[in-house]
Design a protein around this motif. Structure first.
Motif, mmCIF file in Angstrom:
data_model
loop_
_atom_site.group_PDB
_atom_site.id
_atom_site.type_symbol
_atom_site.label_atom_id
_atom_site.label_comp_id
_atom_site.label_asym_id
_atom_site.label_seq_id
_atom_site.Cartn_x
_atom_site.Cartn_y
_atom_site.Cartn_z
ATOM 1 N N PRO A 94 9.226 10.379 -4.809
ATOM 2 C CA PRO A 94 8.731 11.659 -4.295
ATOM 3 C C PRO A 94 8.077 12.560 -5.350
ATOM 4 N N ASP A 95 8.507 12.442 -6.601
ATOM 5 C CA ASP A 95 7.884 13.240 -7.669
ATOM 6 C C ASP A 95 6.641 12.568 -8.242
ATOM 7 N N GLY A 96 6.354 11.349 -7.796
ATOM 8 C CA GLY A 96 5.167 10.630 -8.240
ATOM 9 C C GLY A 96 5.280 9.987 -9.607
ATOM 10 N N LYS A 97 6.432 10.030 -10.226
ATOM 11 C CA LYS A 97 6.596 9.497 -11.587
ATOM 12 C C LYS A 97 6.771 7.983 -11.639
ATOM 13 N N HIS A 98 7.291 7.399 -10.560
ATOM 14 C CA HIS A 98 7.572 5.966 -10.535
ATOM 15 C C HIS A 98 6.915 5.287 -9.346
ATOM 16 N N VAL A 99 6.627 3.998 -9.527
ATOM 17 C CA VAL A 99 6.175 3.147 -8.438
ATOM 18 C C VAL A 99 7.155 1.983 -8.368
ATOM 19 N N ALA A 100 7.822 1.843 -7.229
ATOM 20 C CA ALA A 100 8.703 0.695 -7.006
ATOM 21 C C ALA A 100 7.865 -0.405 -6.357
ATOM 22 N N VAL A 101 8.013 -1.628 -6.871
ATOM 23 C CA VAL A 101 7.245 -2.757 -6.344
ATOM 24 C C VAL A 101 8.211 -3.875 -5.958
ATOM 25 N N GLY A 102 8.146 -4.277 -4.688
ATOM 26 C CA GLY A 102 8.918 -5.413 -4.203
ATOM 27 C C GLY A 102 8.051 -6.653 -4.252
ATOM 28 N N CYS A 103 8.628 -7.753 -4.695
ATOM 29 C CA CYS A 103 7.836 -8.966 -4.916
ATOM 30 C C CYS A 103 8.290 -10.122 -4.022
ATOM 31 N N LYS A 104 7.372 -11.042 -3.824
ATOM 32 C CA LYS A 104 7.592 -12.195 -2.955
ATOM 33 C C LYS A 104 8.727 -13.085 -3.458
ATOM 34 N N ASP A 105 8.941 -13.110 -4.761
ATOM 35 C CA ASP A 105 9.981 -13.949 -5.347
ATOM 36 C C ASP A 105 11.340 -13.246 -5.436
ATOM 37 N N GLY A 106 11.482 -12.065 -4.803
ATOM 38 C CA GLY A 106 12.751 -11.345 -4.794
ATOM 39 C C GLY A 106 12.943 -10.389 -5.960
ATOM 40 N N CYS A 107 11.944 -10.243 -6.791
ATOM 41 C CA CYS A 107 12.022 -9.341 -7.943
ATOM 42 C C CYS A 107 11.671 -7.915 -7.504
ATOM 43 N N LEU A 108 12.367 -6.932 -8.065
ATOM 44 C CA LEU A 108 12.066 -5.521 -7.867
ATOM 45 C C LEU A 108 11.708 -4.925 -9.219
ATOM 46 N N LEU A 109 10.556 -4.260 -9.295
ATOM 47 C CA LEU A 109 10.109 -3.614 -10.526
ATOM 48 C C LEU A 109 9.993 -2.116 -10.290
ATOM 49 N N ILE A 110 10.404 -1.320 -11.266
ATOM 50 C CA ILE A 110 10.196 0.128 -11.235
ATOM 51 C C ILE A 110 9.233 0.439 -12.373
ATOM 52 N N LEU A 111 8.029 0.897 -12.038
ATOM 53 C CA LEU A 111 6.977 1.140 -13.015
ATOM 54 C C LEU A 111 6.769 2.636 -13.250
ATOM 55 N N SER A 112 6.332 2.979 -14.422
ATOM 56 C CA SER A 112 6.004 4.356 -14.776
ATOM 57 C C SER A 112 4.543 4.634 -14.406
ATOM 58 N N TYR A 113 4.327 5.576 -13.499
ATOM 59 C CA TYR A 113 2.959 5.936 -13.094
ATOM 60 C C TYR A 113 2.153 6.417 -14.294
ATOM 61 N N ALA A 135 3.160 -9.245 -5.512
ATOM 62 C CA ALA A 135 3.605 -8.000 -4.882
ATOM 63 C C ALA A 135 3.436 -8.051 -3.369
ATOM 64 N N VAL A 136 4.468 -7.602 -2.640
ATOM 65 C CA VAL A 136 4.376 -7.540 -1.181
ATOM 66 C C VAL A 136 4.743 -6.162 -0.623
ATOM 67 N N SER A 137 5.262 -5.258 -1.452
ATOM 68 C CA SER A 137 5.568 -3.908 -1.003
ATOM 69 C C SER A 137 5.567 -2.964 -2.205
ATOM 70 N N CYS A 138 5.300 -1.685 -1.937
ATOM 71 C CA CYS A 138 5.376 -0.698 -3.011
ATOM 72 C C CYS A 138 5.604 0.690 -2.427
ATOM 73 N N ALA A 139 6.138 1.587 -3.256
ATOM 74 C CA ALA A 139 6.376 2.972 -2.852
ATOM 75 C C ALA A 139 6.398 3.847 -4.094
ATOM 76 N N PHE A 140 5.844 5.039 -3.965
ATOM 77 C CA PHE A 140 5.943 6.041 -5.027
ATOM 78 C C PHE A 140 7.229 6.833 -4.850
ATOM 79 N N LEU A 169 0.849 -1.185 0.000
ATOM 80 C CA LEU A 169 0.000 0.000 0.000
ATOM 81 C C LEU A 169 0.888 1.240 0.000
ATOM 82 N N ALA A 170 0.589 2.193 -0.885
ATOM 83 C CA ALA A 170 1.337 3.455 -0.936
ATOM 84 C C ALA A 170 0.423 4.562 -1.437
ATOM 85 N N VAL A 171 0.591 5.753 -0.862
ATOM 86 C CA VAL A 171 -0.181 6.936 -1.273
ATOM 87 C C VAL A 171 0.676 7.765 -2.219
#
Length: 146
Positions: A58-77, A51-56, A12-14
């Motif tokens: 500070p500029d709101g352009k990206h969402v980082a997502v941490g995954c249960k299998d050890g993968c990290l994704l950086i997504l474009s908002y 997915a088990v964690s996420c964060a925006f 969960l992230a705002v």
């Protein structure tokens, strides 16, 4: 907003600028963006990783997502909201995807520094990884926590 995910919601992230928007991630491998003002789903993404964690950022352009299998994704908002095909951020130096598989266990926390220049990643394999804002394939540092 009583329904939306088919698996346990772990992330969960705002949004830091659009404070009525928040992201949720689930073990079913979905990231969903919600509009709290309108009480409706804004957009969703299939991650292909639980997915088990996420964060925006500070500029709101990206969402980082941490995954249960050890993968990290950086997504474009922006790409998520507009429904564009390339939702995972591309590295400027070689146009490869910002998808990292360096952790052996779940990434349980992701957090950007206040200026957005660093991304800290905490995993169950007892490491804290720090990445630079360029999201290069190399880690800035890796610390073992005992």
């Amino acid at each position: 907003m009583a329904y939306g995910h088919s698996g346990d919601v772990k992330a969960l992230a705002v949004h830091p600028i659009e404070t009525h928007v928040f992201a949720t991630g689930s073990e079913s491998g979905k990231l969903q963006l919600w509009n709290a003002k309108l009480k409706m789903l804004k957009a969703k993404v299939t991650l292909h990783h639980p997915a088990v964690s996420c964060a925006f950022s500070p500029d709101g352009k990206h969402v980082a997502v941490g995954c249960k299998d050890g993968c990290l994704l950086i997504l474009s908002y922006k790409n998520i909201v507009t429904g564009q095909f390339k939702q995972v951020v591309q590295r400027p130096q070689d146009d490869s995807r910002c998808e990292f598989h360096h952790c052996n266990e779940a990434i349980e926390t992701v957090q950007y520094s206040p200026d957005g220049s660093l991304l800290a990643v905490g995993s169950r394999d007892t490491f804290i990884d720090v990445r630079s804002e360029e999201h290069t394939s190399e880690l800035q540092s890796r610390r073992y926590i005992s």
